[in-house]
Write a protein that holds these residues in place. Sequence first.
Motif, PDB file in Angstrom:
ATOM      1  N   LEU A 205      -2.898  -4.535   2.519  1.00 35.59           N
ATOM      2  CA  LEU A 205      -1.731  -3.683   2.715  1.00 35.59           C
ATOM      3  C   LEU A 205      -0.474  -4.283   2.103  1.00 35.59           C
ATOM      4  CD1 LEU A 205      -2.131  -2.469   6.415  1.00 35.59           C
ATOM      5  CD2 LEU A 205      -3.086  -1.496   4.307  1.00 35.59           C
TER       6      LEU A 205
ATOM      7  N   ALA B 262       0.844  -1.193   0.000  1.00 39.78           N
ATOM      8  CA  ALA B 262       0.000   0.000   0.000  1.00 39.78           C
ATOM      9  C   ALA B 262       0.882   1.245   0.000  1.00 39.78           C
ATOM     10  CB  ALA B 262      -0.919  -0.007   1.211  1.00 39.78           C
ATOM     11  N   PRO B 263       0.621   2.201  -0.876  1.00 46.51           N
ATOM     12  CA  PRO B 263       1.530   3.351  -1.029  1.00 46.51           C
ATOM     13  C   PRO B 263       1.488   4.338   0.125  1.00 46.51           C
ATOM     14  CG  PRO B 263      -0.387   3.612  -2.439  1.00 46.51           C
ATOM     15  CD  PRO B 263      -0.493   2.244  -1.847  1.00 46.51           C
ATOM     16  N   ASP B 264       0.448   4.330   0.949  1.00 49.76           N
ATOM     17  CA  ASP B 264       0.313   5.338   1.983  1.00 49.76           C
ATOM     18  C   ASP B 264       0.809   4.878   3.351  1.00 49.76           C
ATOM     19  OD1 ASP B 264      -1.661   3.446   2.161  1.00 49.76           O
ATOM     20  OD2 ASP B 264      -3.218   4.830   2.835  1.00 49.76           O
ATOM     21  N   LEU B 265       1.567   3.806   3.403  1.00 51.89           N
ATOM     22  CA  LEU B 265       2.094   3.328   4.678  1.00 51.89           C
ATOM     23  C   LEU B 265       3.259   4.193   5.127  1.00 51.89           C
ATOM     24  CD1 LEU B 265       2.140  -0.535   4.016  1.00 51.89           C
ATOM     25  CD2 LEU B 265       0.370   0.794   5.162  1.00 51.89           C
ATOM     26  N   ASP B 266       3.360   4.381   6.443  1.00 48.26           N
ATOM     27  CA  ASP B 266       4.502   5.148   6.922  1.00 48.26           C
ATOM     28  C   ASP B 266       5.759   4.280   6.866  1.00 48.26           C
ATOM     29  OD1 ASP B 266       4.111   3.388   8.994  1.00 48.26           O
ATOM     30  OD2 ASP B 266       4.202   4.895  10.573  1.00 48.26           O
TER      31      ASP B 266
ATOM     32  N   GLU C 157      -3.419   7.917  12.665  1.00 48.11           N
ATOM     33  CA  GLU C 157      -4.090   8.436  11.473  1.00 48.11           C
ATOM     34  C   GLU C 157      -5.557   8.762  11.718  1.00 48.11           C
ATOM     35  OE1 GLU C 157      -3.518   5.412   8.605  1.00 48.11           O
ATOM     36  OE2 GLU C 157      -1.436   5.948   8.159  1.00 48.11           O
TER      37      GLU C 157
ATOM     38  N   SER D 211      -2.885   3.138  12.982  1.00 46.54           N
ATOM     39  CA  SER D 211      -4.296   3.491  12.809  1.00 46.54           C
ATOM     40  C   SER D 211      -4.718   4.565  13.799  1.00 46.54           C
ATOM     41  CB  SER D 211      -5.168   2.249  12.977  1.00 46.54           C
ATOM     42  OG  SER D 211      -4.849   1.272  12.001  1.00 46.54           O
TER      43      SER D 211
ATOM     44  N   ARG E  90      -8.794  -3.573   3.506  1.00 43.29           N
ATOM     45  CA  ARG E  90      -7.953  -3.460   2.311  1.00 43.29           C
ATOM     46  C   ARG E  90      -6.670  -4.256   2.480  1.00 43.29           C
ATOM     47  NH1 ARG E  90      -4.444   1.643   1.884  1.00 43.29           N
ATOM     48  NH2 ARG E  90      -3.902   2.172   4.041  1.00 43.29           N
TER      49      ARG E  90
END
Length: 227
Positions: free
Chosen positions: A114, A78-82, A212, A209, A112
């Motif tokens: 990850l 997933a591109p939005d992971l830290d 965010e 989570s 979704r």
Amino acid sequence: MAMPAAARVVLVCGLTGLGLVVLNQMTAPSLDPSLERASVLGSILSVLLLLVALLWQRVEPVAPERVPLQGREGLHLAPDLDAPLAEELGWGSTMLLTATPAAVVLLHWRGRVLLERGLLGSGAFQPGTICRRCTATGKAISLVDLKLYPGREEFAALPTGLPAVLVQPLGQEGVLVLGGWSPRCFSRSDLIWVDGWARRLTGELARVSAEEAPAGEVSSTAAPGTG
């Protein structure tokens, strides 16, 4: 079933000794008491050697052959992971693919995917009855031979012909799915290793989570009438 080399040597010695005792009895010109006593002692020793060989014998299961799975190797993250979480997922999935019989590693969290690494499937994975039962009970589910289970369509998004699947819960909100190269391929030590990493991963995912979560969700927990 396999017998160690040392056990085979003891078995041959016992059979040879027993055979020589019988041959000696059959070819002796007369059966005097001393010969009979010697034959009895020789027979006892031979039988003891046979028993030692049988007790020494071990059942060594033959490792099942790997199924020639179709698919291309790859990594979907997933591109939005830290950065710390992405690093954890990369390290953990690499270890699972190299240190266990896993052919594919998939992580589904809060609706979704990850992570998907190894042999990639052909579609989007959606948890079904088996995954929901796994998260509800909090216990891993090992499908040792996937073709025997009626709910195998749940894993159709994974590589076609996958022989074994391990579903590990991540708390109540996610699952870690491993597909194996062969039936009954995941050992007890594999299950322990996956469970340990899943516990660590659940805490990391919960932390991310929480960070965010929108500010409105946090302030909504305040007591009504304040401010």
